[in-house]
Design an enzyme around this catalytic site. Structure first.
Site, mmCIF file in Angstrom:
data_model
loop_
_atom_site.group_PDB
_atom_site.id
_atom_site.type_symbol
_atom_site.label_atom_id
_atom_site.label_comp_id
_atom_site.label_asym_id
_atom_site.label_seq_id
_atom_site.Cartn_x
_atom_site.Cartn_y
_atom_site.Cartn_z
ATOM 1 N N SER A 1 30.601 74.550 20.247
ATOM 2 C CA SER A 1 31.042 73.453 19.400
ATOM 3 C C SER A 1 32.277 74.157 18.734
ATOM 4 C CB SER A 1 29.823 73.087 18.466
ATOM 5 O OG SER A 1 30.313 71.850 17.669
ATOM 6 N N ASP B 1 28.173 63.439 24.853
ATOM 7 C CA ASP B 1 28.632 64.336 23.772
ATOM 8 C C ASP B 1 29.798 63.507 23.326
ATOM 9 O OD1 ASP B 1 29.501 66.020 21.955
ATOM 10 O OD2 ASP B 1 29.622 67.734 23.252
ATOM 11 N N HIS C 1 25.152 67.214 22.720
ATOM 12 C CA HIS C 1 25.664 68.113 21.913
ATOM 13 C C HIS C 1 24.773 69.075 21.382
ATOM 14 C CE1 HIS C 1 29.156 69.812 20.210
ATOM 15 N NE2 HIS C 1 28.690 70.202 19.073
#
Length: 310
Positions: free
Chosen positions: A155, A251, A281
């Site tokens: 991320s 996501d 995610h």
């Protein structure tokens, strides 16, 4: 493709807690909630040590994980945790780092970079670059083979990984064996990638969450297109180390991650890319707790072991 049933059920249980959205919280409250979230335990490792890495005029913490097994000198992974440049810590990603250490057979150095809003862009990037350079320079002390060093993250940590690889290419090394990009942030939120609309709510990370993160980390929209904030905007991606880039099918960050994969491939960078349909995610942290995540995490391990020729 819809969410995997196991993932959907897990997200439904989380939604049933009725917690306020991140956009309604302060950074401190968001951090407290992130730290309190239940997580699967990580794999056993031989040793864990907390060290200090010098950055600028101060120092940051890092956590070093050593695997069981033979060999005095091992491959190394500098791991940069996610959390939107605002949340999470060495503790929230302890399980990910333990699992990487044990499964890959590498020394993992998890970096506790300084976070926003107290430390805004580009402080996190500066810290991560300094940390990778420090690990490379002290590889012998850490029992790491400097020729087998990769940087990786998830991320926002994937964003910082991509940016670190770019800066190492442009600012004088050290040489990296690879970069591990796990559902990374690669572009300015204003770019309007379609996955932001398709998965805006109900899939864990929301579009509003990402707006909150960007507002904390890079509050000036004029800075958000800088390649050290949005690596997709880099003039060229040629000359970067081999990359793994995995996206989750459900996501908000899916499309920008895949756009980055496309540019890496077009630039001639050795690339292992795959979209994992039905996942969301943050799924890497659910390895060991949700069976649906196992192929995703196993892919990361297989790639790293191939890079290290293990």
């Amino acid at each position: 493709m819809p969410l995997h049933p196991e993932i959907a059920a897990d997200l439904a249980r989380a939604a049933a807690r009725g917690e306020p959205p991140l956009k309604d919280l302060s950074a401190e409250a968001g951090r407290a909630r992130a730290e309190a979230e239940p997580r699967a335990a990580g794999a056993p490792v031989k040793a864990v040590e907390t060290i200090a890495i010098p950055v600028g005029s101060g120092a940051i913490k890092a956590r070093v994980y050593r695997p069981f097994g033979e060999g005095d000198i091992l491959p190394g992974i500098v791991y940069i945790h996610g959390g939107g440049w605002v949340l999470c810590s060495l503790d929230t990603h302890d399980n990910v780092c333990r699992n990487l250490c044990a499964s890959v057979g590498a020394v993992v150095v998890s970096v506790d970079y300084r976070m926003a809003p107290e430390h805004r862009f580009p402080v996190a990037s500066d810290d991560c670059l300094a940390a990778v350079r420090w690990v490379a320079a002290h590889a012998g002390d850490l029992s790491i083979d400097p020729a087998k060093l990769i940087v990786g993250g998830d991320s926002a940590g994937g964003n910082l990984t991509a940016v670190t690889a770019l800066r190492i290419r442009d600012e004088g090394g050290p040489t990296l064996a690879g970069q591990m990009l796990i559902y990374p942030v690669t572009d300015d939120i204003a770019a309007g990638h379609p996955s932001y609309s398709e998965f805006a709510e109900g899939f864990g990370l929301t579009a509003d969450d990402m707006a909150w993160f960007w507002d904390h980390y890079v509050p000036d929209p004029a800075d958000r297109t800088h390649p050290h904030a949005s690596p997709l905007r880099a003039e060229t991606l040629a000359g970067l180390p081999p990359a793994l880039l995995l996206t989750a099918g459900c996501d908000v960050l899916r499309d920008e991650g895949e756009a980055y994969a496309g540019r890496l491939a077009a630039a001639g960078v050795t690339l292992d890319f795959r979209r994992y349909e039905g996942l969301h995610h943050g799924c890497a942290g659910d390895y060991g707790r949700l069976k649906a995540v196992a192929p995703f995490f196993d892919h990361i391990v297989t790639w790293a072991r191939a890079i290290f020729r293990l």
